[in-house]
Structure formats: C-alpha cells, structure tokens
Write an enzyme that holds these catalytic residues in place. Sequence first.
Site, mmCIF file in Angstrom:
data_model
loop_
_atom_site.group_PDB
_atom_site.id
_atom_site.type_symbol
_atom_site.label_atom_id
_atom_site.label_comp_id
_atom_site.label_asym_id
_atom_site.label_seq_id
_atom_site.Cartn_x
_atom_site.Cartn_y
_atom_site.Cartn_z
ATOM 1 N N HIS A 13 44.370 -0.323 16.917
ATOM 2 C CA HIS A 13 43.473 -0.849 17.943
ATOM 3 C C HIS A 13 42.000 -0.715 17.563
ATOM 4 O O HIS A 13 41.138 -1.362 18.173
ATOM 5 C CB HIS A 13 43.723 -0.144 19.272
ATOM 6 C CG HIS A 13 43.873 -1.099 20.420
ATOM 7 N ND1 HIS A 13 43.089 -2.224 20.562
ATOM 8 C CD2 HIS A 13 44.715 -1.109 21.484
ATOM 9 C CE1 HIS A 13 43.428 -2.874 21.659
ATOM 10 N NE2 HIS A 13 44.416 -2.222 22.235
ATOM 11 N N ASP A 237 55.835 -19.788 17.256
ATOM 12 C CA ASP A 237 57.122 -20.215 16.693
ATOM 13 C C ASP A 237 57.082 -20.017 15.183
ATOM 14 O O ASP A 237 56.360 -20.711 14.470
ATOM 15 C CB ASP A 237 57.374 -21.683 17.043
ATOM 16 C CG ASP A 237 58.736 -22.174 16.577
ATOM 17 O OD1 ASP A 237 59.432 -21.423 15.854
ATOM 18 O OD2 ASP A 237 59.091 -23.306 16.917
#
Length: 296
Positions: A13, A237
């Site tokens: 992070h 995808d």
Amino acid sequence: MKDGVFMGFCYNHLVADGVSMWSFLHTWSKICSSGLQDHKPLVLKRWFLDGIDYPIHIPVSEPERPPQPSSELSSVPITKDRVFHFTKKNISDLKAKANNEDGSSDLKISSLQVVSAHMWRSIIRYSGLSRGVETFCKVAVDLRQRLNPPFEKECFGNMAYLSPAIATVEELLDRGLGWTALQISKLVSSQTNENCKRFAEDWVRNVRNLKSGVESKMAGDTIVVSSSPRFKVYDNDFGWGKPIAVRAGPGNSISSKLVLFPGIDEGSIDVQATLWFDVLVNLLANVEFLEYVTIV
C-alpha cells in the site's frame, strides 16, 4: 466451485492505492486478453512540501514479538468474515431514510456514505461500549482531485488519506442514520488541499511510525472503511471471461474492517466485513439491520 479460475494477488500500500491497483489490473487484463500494445504509460507525479530539510529521519522501533501460546488463548474473541449485499433498492431506501431524518443539510450523501453509516451504527450497537464513549469511522478518501493543483485521475501512486468521523455511542444510536451519514459526508468534504498540507507539515515536524491501531480495534470503538464501489472490478477479463465475484484477501481480515466493492448487479454494493463473532451473531439477529441487506 467445480470449474473456474481463482486469481489472487497482493501489493504494498505504500506503492499504490485502490485507484492505482485496479487501473493496473485493468491494463494487465487487456494485454492478456487482446494483446493490447498501445496501453497508456503510468502517470507518475510526486506531491510533498517545498523547503523540507532532507533526509527525513524516521525513528526505528523494535518489532513486537507475537505472544507465546497459552491455555488462555481459547478465551480470546475470534473474528469472522461475512459479505453483506446491498441492492440498488436497499441503497435507495437507506438514502431516503437518511434524507428524511436530516433533510436540512445541503451536503449530498453518497451510496458509500449511507451504507457505511448503516454499518457503523449497527456494529457499534453491539460493541459493549458505554454510551458516552467516542467511536470512529475511518474512511479512505482519494485526494487526487482535492489537491491544488489537482492530479490527473489516472496518476499512479498512493493518494488515499485515512481520516475518522467521530461520534459517541449515544449520538450514533439516538440521532439516527441521517445524522450519522452526515458526519461521514462532512469528513469527506473536509479533505481539502489545506487539510492535506497541514497533515504533511505536522508529520514532518513530528515524525512517527505508522501504527496498526491494534488497541482501537481490540476496544471495538473503530471501524475502517476501505476500497470503493466505484472501482470497476468486474471489467477485468484475462481471457477466461469476466469475474463472477471479487473478495479481499487475509491482509484485510482485521476486526471491524469493511471492504466495499460494487456488487455484480448494477448499483449494488458488497460489504466484506470482518467482525468479532459475538457482534456478527447479534447483527444477523437484528431485524432493523437485515431490512436493508442480503447475506451472501
């Protein structure tokens, strides 16, 4: 699941926030599925104060050692993960209820804010805290468009700032959903360029290590709201078809952590919550709470 592909990943992070991470995954999936070669380069910009005396020396502390196993561990409360699904109608009903309770405000309450307010009030109700105790709802806010000059929305890095809305248990329970949602809305609106600058100046003057906040989580007075229903998590995808579900990994499984994703249905929100087991049991028996959610 009899067939399908599970894909897991992790990131630091300090390097990227949710906006950057999902942008990276979206580009990666396009390359995998279509061989896209003309993808956009990373937009990298730094933001920090001018006139800083570098280097900044960060104090080093000894890492805490994990406690030794003992027979008392069986009495330690345990946490459980559960996904709460808010349909588009659920969210619309919550907004109507919030606006009806606090119709005088000019601030617009978002879907994230009203869902977070519903979760905050419901969790704290079973926290066991006294009515006069302060509680905190920490919300991660994207600062890209709040700085002056603003950064591009596609800027890669960690531009999220975690800040708390504060209310006592009595205020949460007695003043209702509209008032609670308004406190979160005010918190988000307060994250301005001046606010960020003051935080940075204070941090440089009083350099300190970032703590995990274990004490507040153990006390049960804090919830942390991360991620966003605006992230297009179902548009990735890799050549196997679009995802049917998205979940946060074990790195997010800390008590009272709420990870918000868009639901699979348009306009819905999934809240992946890690809660103390006794709090979860009480929530699942609360008719008022369940009126607006579906358990996944």
